[in-house]
Design an enzyme around this catalytic site. Structure first.
Site, PDB file in Angstrom:
ATOM      1  N   CYS A 232       8.052 -34.109 -17.733  1.00 27.57           N
ATOM      2  CA  CYS A 232       9.211 -34.189 -18.623  1.00 27.57           C
ATOM      3  C   CYS A 232       8.959 -33.468 -19.951  1.00 27.57           C
ATOM      4  O   CYS A 232       7.814 -33.293 -20.388  1.00 27.57           O
ATOM      5  CB  CYS A 232       9.538 -35.643 -18.925  1.00 27.57           C
ATOM      6  SG  CYS A 232      10.164 -36.577 -17.523  1.00 27.57           S
TER       7      CYS A 232
ATOM      8  N   GLU B 295       9.535 -34.545 -22.955  1.00 28.32           N
ATOM      9  CA  GLU B 295       8.946 -35.406 -23.986  1.00 28.32           C
ATOM     10  C   GLU B 295       7.430 -35.437 -23.868  1.00 28.32           C
ATOM     11  O   GLU B 295       6.704 -35.416 -24.858  1.00 28.32           O
ATOM     12  CB  GLU B 295       9.482 -36.840 -23.859  1.00 28.32           C
ATOM     13  CG  GLU B 295      10.979 -36.965 -24.081  1.00 28.32           C
ATOM     14  CD  GLU B 295      11.789 -36.793 -22.798  1.00 28.32           C
ATOM     15  OE1 GLU B 295      11.372 -36.006 -21.912  1.00 28.32           O
ATOM     16  OE2 GLU B 295      12.836 -37.434 -22.700  1.00 28.32           O
TER      17      GLU B 295
ATOM     18  N   ASN C 198      10.970 -29.497 -19.968  1.00 23.60           N
ATOM     19  CA  ASN C 198      10.514 -29.976 -18.656  1.00 23.60           C
ATOM     20  C   ASN C 198      10.022 -28.805 -17.811  1.00 23.60           C
ATOM     21  O   ASN C 198      10.557 -27.695 -17.874  1.00 23.60           O
ATOM     22  CB  ASN C 198      11.587 -30.805 -17.942  1.00 23.60           C
ATOM     23  CG  ASN C 198      12.918 -30.112 -17.751  1.00 23.60           C
ATOM     24  OD1 ASN C 198      13.318 -29.293 -18.564  1.00 23.60           O
ATOM     25  ND2 ASN C 198      13.594 -30.422 -16.677  1.00 23.60           N
TER      26      ASN C 198
ATOM     27  N   GLU D  45       8.952 -28.098 -13.837  1.00 28.22           N
ATOM     28  CA  GLU D  45       8.970 -28.644 -12.473  1.00 28.22           C
ATOM     29  C   GLU D  45       7.977 -27.920 -11.576  1.00 28.22           C
ATOM     30  O   GLU D  45       7.290 -26.977 -11.998  1.00 28.22           O
ATOM     31  CB  GLU D  45      10.405 -28.577 -11.942  1.00 28.22           C
ATOM     32  CG  GLU D  45      11.341 -29.401 -12.818  1.00 28.22           C
ATOM     33  CD  GLU D  45      12.764 -29.489 -12.295  1.00 28.22           C
ATOM     34  OE1 GLU D  45      13.158 -28.698 -11.412  1.00 28.22           O
ATOM     35  OE2 GLU D  45      13.479 -30.392 -12.785  1.00 28.22           O
TER      36      GLU D  45
ATOM     37  N   CYS E 129       8.116 -41.634 -20.010  1.00 25.30           N
ATOM     38  CA  CYS E 129       7.979 -40.974 -21.317  1.00 25.30           C
ATOM     39  C   CYS E 129       7.984 -41.981 -22.453  1.00 25.30           C
ATOM     40  O   CYS E 129       7.280 -41.805 -23.450  1.00 25.30           O
ATOM     41  CB  CYS E 129       9.081 -39.934 -21.497  1.00 25.30           C
ATOM     42  SG  CYS E 129       8.790 -38.464 -20.496  1.00 25.30           S
TER      43      CYS E 129
ATOM     44  N   CYS F 205      12.989 -41.027 -20.175  1.00 27.02           N
ATOM     45  CA  CYS F 205      12.738 -41.866 -18.995  1.00 27.02           C
ATOM     46  C   CYS F 205      11.683 -42.915 -19.344  1.00 27.02           C
ATOM     47  O   CYS F 205      11.021 -42.859 -20.388  1.00 27.02           O
ATOM     48  CB  CYS F 205      12.296 -41.001 -17.815  1.00 27.02           C
ATOM     49  SG  CYS F 205      10.572 -40.470 -17.884  1.00 27.02           S
TER      50      CYS F 205
HETATM   51  N1  THU Z   1      13.483 -35.076 -17.441  1.00 30.41           N
HETATM   52  C1  THU Z   1      12.943 -34.885 -18.675  1.00 30.41           C
HETATM   53  O1  THU Z   1      12.400 -33.820 -18.984  1.00 30.41           O
HETATM   54  N2  THU Z   1      13.011 -35.913 -19.560  1.00 30.41           N
HETATM   55  C2  THU Z   1      13.595 -37.112 -19.311  1.00 30.41           C
HETATM   56  O2  THU Z   1      13.481 -38.044 -20.108  1.00 30.41           O
HETATM   57  C3  THU Z   1      14.355 -37.306 -18.084  1.00 30.41           C
HETATM   58  C4  THU Z   1      14.103 -36.294 -17.011  1.00 30.41           C
HETATM   59  C5  THU Z   1      13.396 -33.980 -16.475  1.00 30.41           C
HETATM   60  C6  THU Z   1      12.474 -34.223 -15.321  1.00 30.41           C
HETATM   61  C7  THU Z   1      13.053 -33.314 -14.271  1.00 30.41           C
HETATM   62  O3  THU Z   1      12.512 -32.004 -14.441  1.00 30.41           O
HETATM   63  C8  THU Z   1      14.536 -33.252 -14.602  1.00 30.41           C
HETATM   64  O4  THU Z   1      14.663 -33.727 -15.932  1.00 30.41           O
HETATM   65  C9  THU Z   1      15.422 -34.098 -13.682  1.00 30.41           C
HETATM   66  O5  THU Z   1      14.966 -35.389 -13.607  1.00 30.41           O
END
Ligand code: THU
Length: 135
Positions: free
Chosen positions: A58, A60, A47, A49, A96, A93
């Site tokens: 994310c 994925e 991930n 940000e 994704c 999520c």
């Molecule tokens: N996140 C992911 O990378 N994958 C997921 O399936 C759930 C959430 C990340 C997004 C964000 O940077 C952090 O987790 C908190 O939500």
């Protein structure tokens, strides 16, 4: 790597390594993912940000976009493995799931609290899904 009997532990190892490269200064929630293609290639992603919080991408989707942009002849996802050192199991999520659906993802593998690998058919993760064939 055999595609009929994928080496799931190896794919999860790539996901775990990717989690170590997460850029998550705002949530401090680290995620790594790895996709295995039907052609046998493995692509990792973490991930990433942003100070504009809603722009976070994310793990994925980063893994899937790397795959999609690397080899146009090998864009079907046999399975995706997901790891987070901050929660277990870490399921993908909703956004994704839809993104992975585009590339015919067949299976989702996550780690349980004791590190055991848990496998789910993708169709269970996103039933009655909307995809390219729907258009
Ligand atoms: N996140 C992911 O990378 N994958 C997921 O399936 C759930 C959430 C990340 C997004 C964000 O940077 C952090 O987790 C908190 O939500």
């Amino acid at each position: 790597m055999s595609v009929d009997r994928p080496n799931v532990s190896e794919v999860m190892r790539v996901a775990r390594e990717a989690a170590g490269r997460a850029y998550a200064p705002y949530s401090d929630f680290h995620v790594g993912a790895a996709v295995l293609t039907t052609g046998g290639k493995v692509y990792g992603g973490s991930n990433v940000e942003n100070a504009s919080y809603g722009l976070a991408i994310c793990a994925e989707r980063n893994a899937a976009t790397t795959m999609a942009g690397t080899d146009p002849q090998d864009r079907k996802i046999r399975l995706v493995a997901i790891h987070s050192p901050d929660t277990a199991p870490c399921f993908p999520c909703g956004a994704c799931r839809q993104f992975l659906r585009e590339f015919d993802c067949e299976e989702v593998v996550v780690e349980g609290a004791n590190g055991e690998l848990l496998s789910y058919p993708f169709k269970e993760m996103l039933p009655n899904s909307f995809g390219p064939e729907s258009l």
